[in-house]
Design an enzyme around this catalytic site. Sequence first.
Site, PDB file in Angstrom:
ATOM      1  N   ASP A  24       0.741  -1.402   0.103  1.00  0.00           N
ATOM      2  CA  ASP A  24       0.075  -0.176   0.003  1.00  0.00           C
ATOM      3  C   ASP A  24       0.931   1.120   0.145  1.00  0.00           C
ATOM      4  OD1 ASP A  24      -2.919   1.318   0.500  1.00  0.00           O
ATOM      5  OD2 ASP A  24      -1.149   2.434   1.802  1.00  0.00           O
ATOM      6  N   TYR A  46       2.655   9.981  -0.507  1.00  0.00           N
ATOM      7  CA  TYR A  46       3.820   9.409   0.332  1.00  0.00           C
ATOM      8  C   TYR A  46       5.206   9.898  -0.198  1.00  0.00           C
ATOM      9  CZ  TYR A  46       0.236   6.606   2.396  1.00  0.00           C
ATOM     10  OH  TYR A  46      -1.252   5.880   2.778  1.00  0.00           O
ATOM     11  N   LYS A  70      -3.182   5.851  -4.320  1.00  0.00           N
ATOM     12  CA  LYS A  70      -4.342   6.870  -4.120  1.00  0.00           C
ATOM     13  C   LYS A  70      -4.228   8.223  -4.693  1.00  0.00           C
ATOM     14  CE  LYS A  70      -3.864   4.744   0.609  1.00  0.00           C
ATOM     15  NZ  LYS A  70      -2.504   4.446   0.601  1.00  0.00           N
ATOM     16  N   HIS A 114      -8.023   9.259  -2.054  1.00  0.00           N
ATOM     17  CA  HIS A 114      -7.370   9.331  -0.812  1.00  0.00           C
ATOM     18  C   HIS A 114      -8.208  10.027   0.536  1.00  0.00           C
ATOM     19  CE1 HIS A 114      -3.076   9.198   1.007  1.00  0.00           C
ATOM     20  NE2 HIS A 114      -3.804   9.029   2.083  1.00  0.00           N
ATOM     21  N   SER A 146     -11.174   6.108   0.556  1.00  0.00           N
ATOM     22  CA  SER A 146     -10.483   6.260   1.802  1.00  0.00           C
ATOM     23  C   SER A 146     -10.811   7.458   2.692  1.00  0.00           C
ATOM     24  CB  SER A 146      -8.944   6.166   1.637  1.00  0.00           C
ATOM     25  OG  SER A 146      -8.392   6.341   2.796  1.00  0.00           O
TER      26      SER A 146
END
Length: 323
Positions: A52, A57, A86, A119, A168
């Site tokens: 994931d 990130y 995402k 996200h 998410s």
Amino acid sequence: MTDLKQSYSVRLNDGHFMPVLGFGTYAPDHTPKSQAAEATKVAIDVGFRHIDSAYLYQNEEEVGQAIWEKIADGTVKREDIFYTTKLWATFLRPELVRPALESSLKKLGLDYVDLFIIHVPFAMKAGEELLPKNASGEIILETVDLCDTWEALEKCKDAGLTKSIGVSNFNHKLLELILNKPGLKYKPTCNQVECHPYLNQSKLLEFCKSKDIVLVAYSALGSQRDPQWVDPDSPHLLEEPILKSIAKKHSRSPGQVALRYQLQRGVVVLAKSFSEKRIKENFQVQVEQSHSRVSHGRWSGLSPLHGKMQHVSFIPVLLSTVC
């Protein structure tokens, strides 16, 4: 051990399979990106097949490199890996969705991802800045219809750029917004949210199960405690006496108990660690889960912890400031 259809996977509502235990690759800004690559290689060597990550990130190039190294040395094939990325808040405009995914694919060196999810359920000012702010330091938001964004994700699935699509940080009302969308082609396969014994998401889990949507837990070990977002005096999940007592009784670590708790509730769980010892320890939970005949009530003693602390991740805190 690499067949996604084996007992340690869950079938999504579109027919694809997701491993029930995933490896999370998020790291704070001060952590070298190279550590994400090394940890990902360790995770794959140990047995993790669900990886994931996310645009946010800023490490997809390193994670992609790690995956390809493990493919090159024969540890796995591409089809063995379930990879999630995402769509960040600055790319929720429909016309930006596919380019955002294609950008991630280019960094990863992949032709497709297994799961592409929204996200967060709100849009920020479009652009390359992760958290666009005005002169007063406030995040600059935009108005984007999430249903339009979802249509763009559906097109990415149809184009073969992703096998599955999901969301998410959505509550049940936002999920219903998508589910009740006129002309809906694909339901969200999953909803990834912060979930741990202090925040067990029981009502959301029940709703998701009723709609055949898999709940995926992040921050499941309660270990993401960025001082910018989390009160340093708040309780530490892995130091929780009840958790430690259960762990001692069953000769397990508190982290293993926290992960197993989620699996036995029917929650797919992401385990994040850059420690080789902890990565191996975390994966052992999946091995035990797939062979276990122990009653699902084994870790039920964790239920009373719900509500002791609300959030350990910055995303829900961010949600509370902008929504």
